[in-house]
Design a protein around this motif. Sequence first.
Motif, PDB file in Angstrom:
ATOM      1  N   VAL A  97       0.835  -1.207   0.000  1.00  0.00           N
ATOM      2  CA  VAL A  97       0.000   0.000   0.000  1.00  0.00           C
ATOM      3  C   VAL A  97       0.865   1.251   0.000  1.00  0.00           C
ATOM      4  CG1 VAL A  97      -1.746   1.263   1.288  1.00  0.00           C
ATOM      5  CG2 VAL A  97      -1.821  -1.211   1.213  1.00  0.00           C
ATOM      6  N   VAL A  98       1.958   1.228   0.791  1.00  0.00           N
ATOM      7  CA  VAL A  98       2.829   2.399   0.864  1.00  0.00           C
ATOM      8  C   VAL A  98       3.440   2.676  -0.507  1.00  0.00           C
ATOM      9  CG1 VAL A  98       4.853   3.370   1.972  1.00  0.00           C
ATOM     10  CG2 VAL A  98       3.298   1.923   3.272  1.00  0.00           C
ATOM     11  N   HIS A  99       3.868   1.608  -1.189  1.00  0.00           N
ATOM     12  CA  HIS A  99       4.415   1.775  -2.539  1.00  0.00           C
ATOM     13  C   HIS A  99       3.394   2.419  -3.459  1.00  0.00           C
ATOM     14  CE1 HIS A  99       8.294  -0.351  -2.435  1.00  0.00           C
ATOM     15  NE2 HIS A  99       7.740  -1.033  -1.439  1.00  0.00           N
ATOM     16  N   GLU A 100       2.153   1.947  -3.358  1.00  0.00           N
ATOM     17  CA  GLU A 100       1.121   2.471  -4.247  1.00  0.00           C
ATOM     18  C   GLU A 100       0.837   3.944  -3.957  1.00  0.00           C
ATOM     19  OE1 GLU A 100      -2.292  -0.067  -4.205  1.00  0.00           O
ATOM     20  OE2 GLU A 100      -1.131  -1.732  -5.016  1.00  0.00           O
ATOM     21  N   ILE A 101       0.765   4.276  -2.660  1.00  0.00           N
ATOM     22  CA  ILE A 101       0.467   5.662  -2.306  1.00  0.00           C
ATOM     23  C   ILE A 101       1.608   6.573  -2.747  1.00  0.00           C
ATOM     24  CG2 ILE A 101       0.143   7.240  -0.365  1.00  0.00           C
ATOM     25  CD1 ILE A 101      -1.387   5.034   1.025  1.00  0.00           C
ATOM     26  N   TYR A 102       2.839   6.100  -2.539  1.00  0.00           N
ATOM     27  CA  TYR A 102       4.000   6.890  -2.967  1.00  0.00           C
ATOM     28  C   TYR A 102       3.942   7.118  -4.478  1.00  0.00           C
ATOM     29  CZ  TYR A 102       8.798   7.938  -4.254  1.00  0.00           C
ATOM     30  OH  TYR A 102       9.915   8.503  -4.808  1.00  0.00           O
ATOM     31  N   GLY A 103       3.690   6.028  -5.226  1.00  0.00           N
ATOM     32  CA  GLY A 103       3.597   6.149  -6.680  1.00  0.00           C
ATOM     33  C   GLY A 103       2.524   7.140  -7.089  1.00  0.00           C
ATOM     34  N   PHE A 104       1.400   7.087  -6.393  1.00  0.00           N
ATOM     35  CA  PHE A 104       0.294   7.986  -6.722  1.00  0.00           C
ATOM     36  C   PHE A 104       0.708   9.433  -6.497  1.00  0.00           C
ATOM     37  CE2 PHE A 104      -3.531  10.306  -5.321  1.00  0.00           C
ATOM     38  CZ  PHE A 104      -4.225  10.252  -6.504  1.00  0.00           C
ATOM     39  N   PHE A 105       1.409   9.697  -5.370  1.00  0.00           N
ATOM     40  CA  PHE A 105       1.738  11.096  -5.103  1.00  0.00           C
ATOM     41  C   PHE A 105       2.825  11.618  -6.030  1.00  0.00           C
ATOM     42  CE2 PHE A 105      -0.943  10.662  -1.454  1.00  0.00           C
ATOM     43  CZ  PHE A 105      -1.548  11.902  -1.456  1.00  0.00           C
ATOM     44  N   VAL A 106       3.735  10.753  -6.440  1.00  0.00           N
ATOM     45  CA  VAL A 106       4.701  11.193  -7.460  1.00  0.00           C
ATOM     46  C   VAL A 106       3.951  11.568  -8.737  1.00  0.00           C
ATOM     47  CG1 VAL A 106       6.586  10.437  -8.942  1.00  0.00           C
ATOM     48  CG2 VAL A 106       6.636   9.910  -6.528  1.00  0.00           C
ATOM     49  N   ALA A 107       2.942  10.738  -9.090  1.00  0.00           N
ATOM     50  CA  ALA A 107       2.164  11.026 -10.298  1.00  0.00           C
ATOM     51  C   ALA A 107       1.399  12.337 -10.145  1.00  0.00           C
ATOM     52  CB  ALA A 107       1.196   9.889 -10.586  1.00  0.00           C
ATOM     53  N   VAL A 108       0.802  12.555  -8.968  1.00  0.00           N
ATOM     54  CA  VAL A 108       0.045  13.789  -8.749  1.00  0.00           C
ATOM     55  C   VAL A 108       0.961  14.993  -8.868  1.00  0.00           C
ATOM     56  CG1 VAL A 108      -1.142  15.139  -7.004  1.00  0.00           C
ATOM     57  CG2 VAL A 108      -1.748  12.776  -7.343  1.00  0.00           C
ATOM     58  N   PHE A 109       2.156  14.880  -8.284  1.00  0.00           N
ATOM     59  CA  PHE A 109       3.101  15.996  -8.342  1.00  0.00           C
ATOM     60  C   PHE A 109       3.504  16.273  -9.784  1.00  0.00           C
ATOM     61  CE2 PHE A 109       7.242  18.035  -7.421  1.00  0.00           C
ATOM     62  CZ  PHE A 109       6.760  19.059  -6.638  1.00  0.00           C
ATOM     63  N   THR A 110       3.717  15.195 -10.553  1.00  0.00           N
ATOM     64  CA  THR A 110       4.055  15.348 -11.965  1.00  0.00           C
ATOM     65  C   THR A 110       2.954  16.073 -12.718  1.00  0.00           C
ATOM     66  OG1 THR A 110       5.214  13.254 -11.803  1.00  0.00           O
ATOM     67  CG2 THR A 110       4.749  14.059 -13.987  1.00  0.00           C
ATOM     68  N   PHE A 111       1.718  15.624 -12.506  1.00  0.00           N
ATOM     69  CA  PHE A 111       0.577  16.301 -13.137  1.00  0.00           C
ATOM     70  C   PHE A 111       0.581  17.777 -12.770  1.00  0.00           C
ATOM     71  CE2 PHE A 111      -2.909  13.944 -15.225  1.00  0.00           C
ATOM     72  CZ  PHE A 111      -2.299  12.720 -15.334  1.00  0.00           C
ATOM     73  N   SER A 112       0.844  18.063 -11.472  1.00  0.00           N
ATOM     74  CA  SER A 112       0.778  19.449 -11.025  1.00  0.00           C
ATOM     75  C   SER A 112       1.843  20.300 -11.695  1.00  0.00           C
ATOM     76  CB  SER A 112       0.956  19.535  -9.516  1.00  0.00           C
ATOM     77  OG  SER A 112       0.020  18.725  -8.887  1.00  0.00           O
ATOM     78  N   ILE A 113       3.047  19.738 -11.863  1.00  0.00           N
ATOM     79  CA  ILE A 113       4.105  20.513 -12.518  1.00  0.00           C
ATOM     80  C   ILE A 113       3.706  20.832 -13.954  1.00  0.00           C
ATOM     81  CG2 ILE A 113       6.455  20.421 -13.408  1.00  0.00           C
ATOM     82  CD1 ILE A 113       7.240  18.806 -11.029  1.00  0.00           C
ATOM     83  N   VAL A 114       3.241  19.798 -14.679  1.00  0.00           N
ATOM     84  CA  VAL A 114       2.930  20.005 -16.090  1.00  0.00           C
ATOM     85  C   VAL A 114       1.742  20.952 -16.246  1.00  0.00           C
ATOM     86  CG1 VAL A 114       2.172  18.879 -18.184  1.00  0.00           C
ATOM     87  CG2 VAL A 114       3.891  17.813 -16.783  1.00  0.00           C
ATOM     88  N   PHE A 115       0.687  20.721 -15.470  1.00  0.00           N
ATOM     89  CA  PHE A 115      -0.472  21.602 -15.611  1.00  0.00           C
ATOM     90  C   PHE A 115      -0.219  22.965 -14.999  1.00  0.00           C
ATOM     91  CE2 PHE A 115      -2.357  17.839 -17.092  1.00  0.00           C
ATOM     92  CZ  PHE A 115      -3.257  18.298 -18.010  1.00  0.00           C
ATOM     93  N   GLY A 116       0.731  23.037 -14.047  1.00  0.00           N
ATOM     94  CA  GLY A 116       1.158  24.335 -13.537  1.00  0.00           C
ATOM     95  C   GLY A 116       1.743  25.182 -14.655  1.00  0.00           C
ATOM     96  N   ALA A 117       2.484  24.533 -15.553  1.00  0.00           N
ATOM     97  CA  ALA A 117       3.062  25.284 -16.662  1.00  0.00           C
ATOM     98  C   ALA A 117       1.965  25.803 -17.589  1.00  0.00           C
ATOM     99  CB  ALA A 117       4.025  24.406 -17.444  1.00  0.00           C
ATOM    100  N   PHE A 118       0.941  24.961 -17.838  1.00  0.00           N
ATOM    101  CA  PHE A 118      -0.214  25.432 -18.630  1.00  0.00           C
ATOM    102  C   PHE A 118      -0.870  26.618 -17.928  1.00  0.00           C
ATOM    103  CE2 PHE A 118      -0.308  21.153 -20.576  1.00  0.00           C
ATOM    104  CZ  PHE A 118      -0.627  21.474 -21.878  1.00  0.00           C
ATOM    105  N   ALA A 119      -1.089  26.469 -16.599  1.00  0.00           N
ATOM    106  CA  ALA A 119      -1.787  27.512 -15.857  1.00  0.00           C
ATOM    107  C   ALA A 119      -0.963  28.792 -15.822  1.00  0.00           C
ATOM    108  CB  ALA A 119      -2.078  27.029 -14.443  1.00  0.00           C
ATOM    109  N   ALA A 120       0.369  28.641 -15.724  1.00  0.00           N
ATOM    110  CA  ALA A 120       1.228  29.826 -15.714  1.00  0.00           C
ATOM    111  C   ALA A 120       1.045  30.609 -17.006  1.00  0.00           C
ATOM    112  CB  ALA A 120       2.685  29.403 -15.566  1.00  0.00           C
ATOM    113  N   ASN A 121       0.927  29.865 -18.107  1.00  0.00           N
ATOM    114  CA  ASN A 121       0.688  30.487 -19.398  1.00  0.00           C
ATOM    115  C   ASN A 121      -0.590  31.307 -19.397  1.00  0.00           C
ATOM    116  OD1 ASN A 121       1.818  30.642 -21.869  1.00  0.00           O
ATOM    117  ND2 ASN A 121       1.789  28.443 -22.209  1.00  0.00           N
ATOM    118  N   VAL A 122      -1.659  30.686 -18.869  1.00  0.00           N
ATOM    119  CA  VAL A 122      -2.966  31.355 -18.853  1.00  0.00           C
ATOM    120  C   VAL A 122      -2.906  32.573 -17.939  1.00  0.00           C
ATOM    121  CG1 VAL A 122      -5.348  31.096 -18.162  1.00  0.00           C
ATOM    122  CG2 VAL A 122      -4.219  29.248 -19.360  1.00  0.00           C
ATOM    123  N   LEU A 123      -2.349  32.402 -16.727  1.00  0.00           N
ATOM    124  CA  LEU A 123      -2.360  33.490 -15.756  1.00  0.00           C
ATOM    125  C   LEU A 123      -1.458  34.638 -16.209  1.00  0.00           C
ATOM    126  CD1 LEU A 123      -2.355  31.565 -12.380  1.00  0.00           C
ATOM    127  CD2 LEU A 123      -4.247  32.646 -13.553  1.00  0.00           C
TER     128      LEU A 123
END
Lengths: 288, 266
Positions: free
Chosen positions: A134-160
């Motif tokens: 479970v810990v492995h899965e949760i860790y993997g999920f949060f790395v993925a969430v952080f990745t999404f946030s970085i990439v979509f942060g760049a999109f949002a930075a463009n818009v803002l």
Amino acid sequence: MFSFCTEPDALGAFQWFACYFTTGVHLNLYWSLGTVLILLAITAPVSLAFGFLGAMASRSRILPLSLLGKTYTSMVRGVPDIVFFLFFVIALDQALEWTKHQIVCPDWTEPIRQGANFLVCPEAKIPLGASPQVVHEIYGFFVAVFTFSIVFGAFAANVLYGAMRAVPRAQMETAEAYGMTPRQSFWRILVPQMWIYALPGLSNLWMILIKATPLLFILGIEDIVYWARELGSSKSARFFDYPHGDWRLWYFLGLLVFYLAFTRVSEIALDRITKRLSHGQNFAGGGA
Amino acid sequence: MTCVEAIQGYALRSIGIGERLLPREDFTLCQQITLIGSGVLWNIYFGLLALVIGFFIANAVAVAKASPRYWLRKPAEWFILVFRGSPLFIQFFLAYFIFLSMKQAGILPFLTAAQAGALIVLILNTAAYSGEIFFGALRTVPRGDLEAADAYGLTGWSRFRRITWPTTMRLAWPAYTNEAIFLFHATTLVFFSGFPAQRQQGDALYYANYFADKTFNPFVPYPIVAGYFILLTLAIIGLFNLMNRRLNRHMPQEARRIRYRPQLIR
């Protein structure tokens, strides 16, 4: 789940499906819908924050900071987002382990990168090799969430960034005339006014984000795509109480309908918000 | 293996010419750049064909959506809703399983190959997105232009051909440029979405992912893909700018510049 499910072979069609859709693995599928929603709930605000920082940095008068902001902002322009997803997931993982390695095992002498291997000391593994699945899965999920946030942060930075520039110059000049410092005029005049300009871009971004969630599958998370594939593939009577043929087509049709409904509802909600926020504004769409 | 050998062996590997086996150890930079570059051929194949074929369908869809006839408008609206409202990734999977069951029934078995099946999905996808762009442009054709056409006695097809359509294209072009860029980006999903890469003939991201898995080092292959895509994006912008200049050749000078705003669609 239901009391009549003990003898699957002797059931009528309706009861068979009632039992089939409540097996343990199907509950996993429903949980993974929750995974998608959690991903959206975390990624949206975090990437908005990243976007805000990125846009602020790009506007900065300090050259290295504005270069950094501009690089981040334009990062998503020329390169497919999936490349960033695949890249950041490994890069983040390695960066975390490397940092922990430097702290935990300072007297480790072997090189970390040996040819095709990335070796840190066992104590520096994240999560530790002995920790439960479970810990492995949760860790993997949060790395993925952080990745999404970085990439979509760049999109949002463009818009803002665009939205900040769209606020009429006269507003800022008025703020200066009242003797506000740049910091004051930024927070009191620019930020409250920029949202209406950012909204079309942000709502579009929300739609893109919803439609990017299946990519979690590529990052190795057990999300709805994973479970749809698992559950839909044909099951023989020997290993499974509810044998069926290849139903992946139907499962993916279900996913398609889920996403269609999700984007459609979001579209209606965002249209309402836009209408409300543009009330009294002096643009074509606003009810002045 | 020297650099020249790597280029000879892998430059066309993605379309089945050259070395049969992919490199397994001692990966050189040359191998990575060459092999990923050969994968770009597939991205160009998918992107270019989908763009060209999708363009015609998109025009038909846009005109249908703008039509006053119910039975013409509704299918177009639904087509756009389905393809724009759902993730491309799911569309690929769904299409693959549809093609798979068609193959089992003996209908059009070649569609399970990415070259044909994924191309169809991309064509329909880009047709829906561009159809919506063209539809938006079709509704904003200046009324004065149409009145002038009426005054010259142009009606029906000749009015559409000479007045409405060129103006639609001119208005839609900046947004359509973005769509083209996103389409090329979307081609990287093909080999991650059910469609198998036969004999390890994949696109740029497929090979980059292969190298990243083998070396456990993402810092070389992914920047290479990024570099190729930046070049591809610049090429698209350049080509579309030429077309934009032609479409706007009767307009005042300022209108001829294209403003590239990739985040505002899709």
